[in-house]
Design an enzyme around this catalytic site. Structure first.
Site, PDB file in Angstrom:
ATOM      1  N   SER A 134       0.863  -1.183   0.000  1.00 58.90           N
ATOM      2  CA  SER A 134       0.000   0.000   0.000  1.00 58.90           C
ATOM      3  C   SER A 134       0.891   1.222   0.000  1.00 58.90           C
ATOM      4  O   SER A 134       2.079   1.139   0.337  1.00 58.90           O
ATOM      5  CB  SER A 134      -0.870  -0.008   1.271  1.00 58.90           C
ATOM      6  OG  SER A 134      -1.458   1.254   1.516  1.00 58.90           O
ATOM      7  N   TYR A 147      -2.131  -1.472  10.418  1.00 59.64           N
ATOM      8  CA  TYR A 147      -2.091  -1.548   8.957  1.00 59.64           C
ATOM      9  C   TYR A 147      -0.780  -0.989   8.412  1.00 59.64           C
ATOM     10  O   TYR A 147      -0.108  -1.620   7.589  1.00 59.64           O
ATOM     11  CB  TYR A 147      -3.275  -0.778   8.378  1.00 59.64           C
ATOM     12  CG  TYR A 147      -3.443  -0.925   6.887  1.00 59.64           C
ATOM     13  CD1 TYR A 147      -4.104  -2.022   6.355  1.00 59.64           C
ATOM     14  CD2 TYR A 147      -2.942   0.029   6.014  1.00 59.64           C
ATOM     15  CE1 TYR A 147      -4.262  -2.171   4.986  1.00 59.64           C
ATOM     16  CE2 TYR A 147      -3.096  -0.101   4.644  1.00 59.64           C
ATOM     17  CZ  TYR A 147      -3.759  -1.200   4.133  1.00 59.64           C
ATOM     18  OH  TYR A 147      -3.904  -1.345   2.779  1.00 59.64           O
TER      19      TYR A 147
END
Length: 252
Positions: A134, A147
């Site tokens: 990401s 995350y």
């Protein structure tokens, strides 16, 4: 990609589904892996693929997935690690068991799956491992401690595996997209709206796209096309890379 065998995790929906569908169309034999059995059976059947249901935060499920592919096809050529979840919460409110789960699913599972497919790829002197990281593997945002930590770790793992795999014809790369319009992100928009006390439209414009030069969210098919390219011979010298698809976010 004819006769190549691919495992795609998180393949019941979103980015994982787009990747699994794209590789199937290119002629690969794809094992769709996810925890959502109902969706998984439907989408894998539509692509004439195989499916494996399992919780990849558990070591035995990671081993079971690779064993399933090897027993079915005798080899694994491509591994795409997509499975993941989001959680938006301040650190002091973040549940410890949720931290453990997210790190297990998004960092430990890619390591285990890579470890288990490695002997097959090494024996065949060819392999493609693609980790869907990401933009949050490169930069951070508040309220996403687990995350961001998992995605940063995944890029470090990608670099190490790329170095180790090079002599054996195995490339390992990470893709770092900004926000992709998926069911996972739709849920995150709602979470962000509650956390920040703003509307969902404001979340998109003021948080998700605020730092991007190109003011639009990505489509899962765009990520799938980059995965397809990384599986071709044209990309055989690319390894250990973290490739951004961020609309110019990190150009700032």
């Amino acid at each position: 990609m004819n006769n190549k065998v691919a495992i795609v995790t998180g393949a019941a929906s979103g980015i994982g589904l787009a990747i699994a569908e794209t590789l199937s169309k290119e002629g690969a034999k794809v094992v769709f892996a996810d925890i959502n059995e109902e969706l998984l059976k439907k989408v894998s059947g539509e692509c004439n693929g195989e499916y494996f249901v399992g919780d990849l935060s558990k070591r035995e499920s990671c081993k079971g997935l690779v064993d399933f592919a090897l027993e079915k096809f005798g080899k694994v050529d491509i591994l795409v690690n997509v499975a993941g979840i989001q959680n938006v919460s301040p650190i002091e409110e973040f549940p410890e068991d949720k931290w453990d789960f997210m790190i297990s699913l998004m960092l430990t599972a890619p390591f285990l799956l890579t470890k288990y497919v490695w002997p097959s790829m090494k024996e065949n002197k060819w392999g493609r491992i693609i980790n869907i990281s990401s933009i949050h593997g490169l930069v951070a945002s508040e309220f996403k401690s687990a995350y961001v930590s998992a995605k940063h770790g995944l890029i470090g793992f990608t670099k190490t595996a790329g170095l180790e795999g090079g002599p054996h014809g195995i490339t390992v790369n990470a893709i770092c997209p900004a926000y992709v319009r998926t069911p996972l992100v739709d849920g995150q928009i709602a979470d962000q709206a509650r956390t920040h006390g703003i509307s969902e439209d404001q979340v998109i414009s003021e948080i998700m796209l605020q730092k991007a030069a190109i003011k639009k969210m990505l489509d899962p098919s765009s990520v799938a096309e980059l995965v397809k390219f990384l599986c071709t011979d044209a990309a055989d010298s690319m390894t250990g890379s973290a490739i951004t698809m961020d609309g110019g976010w990190t150009a700032n």
